[in-house]
Scaffold this motif. Structure first.
Motif, short mmCIF file in Angstrom:
data_model
loop_
_atom_site.label_atom_id
_atom_site.label_comp_id
_atom_site.label_asym_id
_atom_site.label_seq_id
_atom_site.Cartn_x
_atom_site.Cartn_y
_atom_site.Cartn_z
N ILE A 1 0.78 -1.18 -0.17
CA ILE A 1 -0.29 -0.57 -0.29
C ILE A 1 0.60 1.29 -0.09
N ASP A 2 1.23 2.11 -0.91
CA ASP A 2 1.49 3.07 -1.07
C ASP A 2 0.97 3.86 -0.90
N GLY A 3 -0.09 4.46 -0.01
CA GLY A 3 -0.66 5.75 0.03
C GLY A 3 -2.24 5.45 0.89
N ILE A 4 -2.42 6.05 1.73
CA ILE A 4 -3.88 6.42 2.79
C ILE A 4 -4.30 7.59 2.44
N TYR A 5 -5.06 7.90 1.89
CA TYR A 5 -5.99 9.26 2.14
C TYR A 5 -7.24 9.05 2.86
#
Length: 176
Positions: free
Chosen positions: A73-77
């Motif tokens: 998972i590269d990013g969580i917004y």
């Protein structure tokens, strides 16, 4: 899209049930070179039902579960706001997606926005991502209804694994 949803909100790490196909699906997308970025509405935070710490633990559980499949998972917004707050980060508004595009220098024309709601399709389409609707949401409408949406999803599949396989297939069959 990644986990079983609840009409009553997911309020604990124990209630956070990742679909069995999620690790394999994200593993495929990782191997294909895609950034796996989560854009999520989490009004349960503003409702006082969960804390951001619990949400962080849920995401840690997800990351741990997908790691054996080689997935990242590269990013969580996260949008923690209520619908009536009218913030720009709550899907279908695009502030979180725009931030991810900037943070990761994403080419939206080569990207997919995968989701299980009309809001997801609206969000991805607003920035010209190809959109894939997955039928794993708790209120997933019949395809006849989905086909009447404007914007319509570019593709409709059963779940995230089918979406990943579709993307892989399209990549292999792309004309130079």
């Amino acid at each position: 899209t990644l986990n079983a949803d609840s009409a009553d909100y997911i309020k604990s790490v124990d209630e956070f049930r990742i679909f069995d196909f999620t690790p394999e699906a994200l593993g495929i997308l990782t191997r294909l070179g895609f950034r796996n970025i989560i854009i999520t509405n989490q009004s349960a935070v503003s409702r006082g039902m969960i804390t951001t710490e619990i949400l962080d633990r849920m995401h840690a559980k997800l990351k741990s579960a997908i790691q054996p499949a080689g997935a990242v998972i590269d990013g969580i917004y996260i949008c923690p706001h209520l619908p009536e707050d009218n913030c720009g980060c709550r899907k279908p508004r695009t502030a979180n997606l725009e931030k991810a595009v900037r943070d990761f220098q994403i080419d939206v024309n080569r990207s997919y926005f995968i989701g299980d709601s009309f809001k997801d399709i609206q969000t991805g389409a607003a920035l010209n991502c190809r959109t894939i609707f997955v039928c794993t949401g708790i209120d997933s409408p019949p395809i006849k209804v989905i086909n009447q949406w404007r914007p319509r999803p570019d593709y409709i599949v059963e779940n995230l694994l089918e979406a990943a396989k579709l993307i892989e297939y399209m990549g292999k069959n792309r004309k130079p």
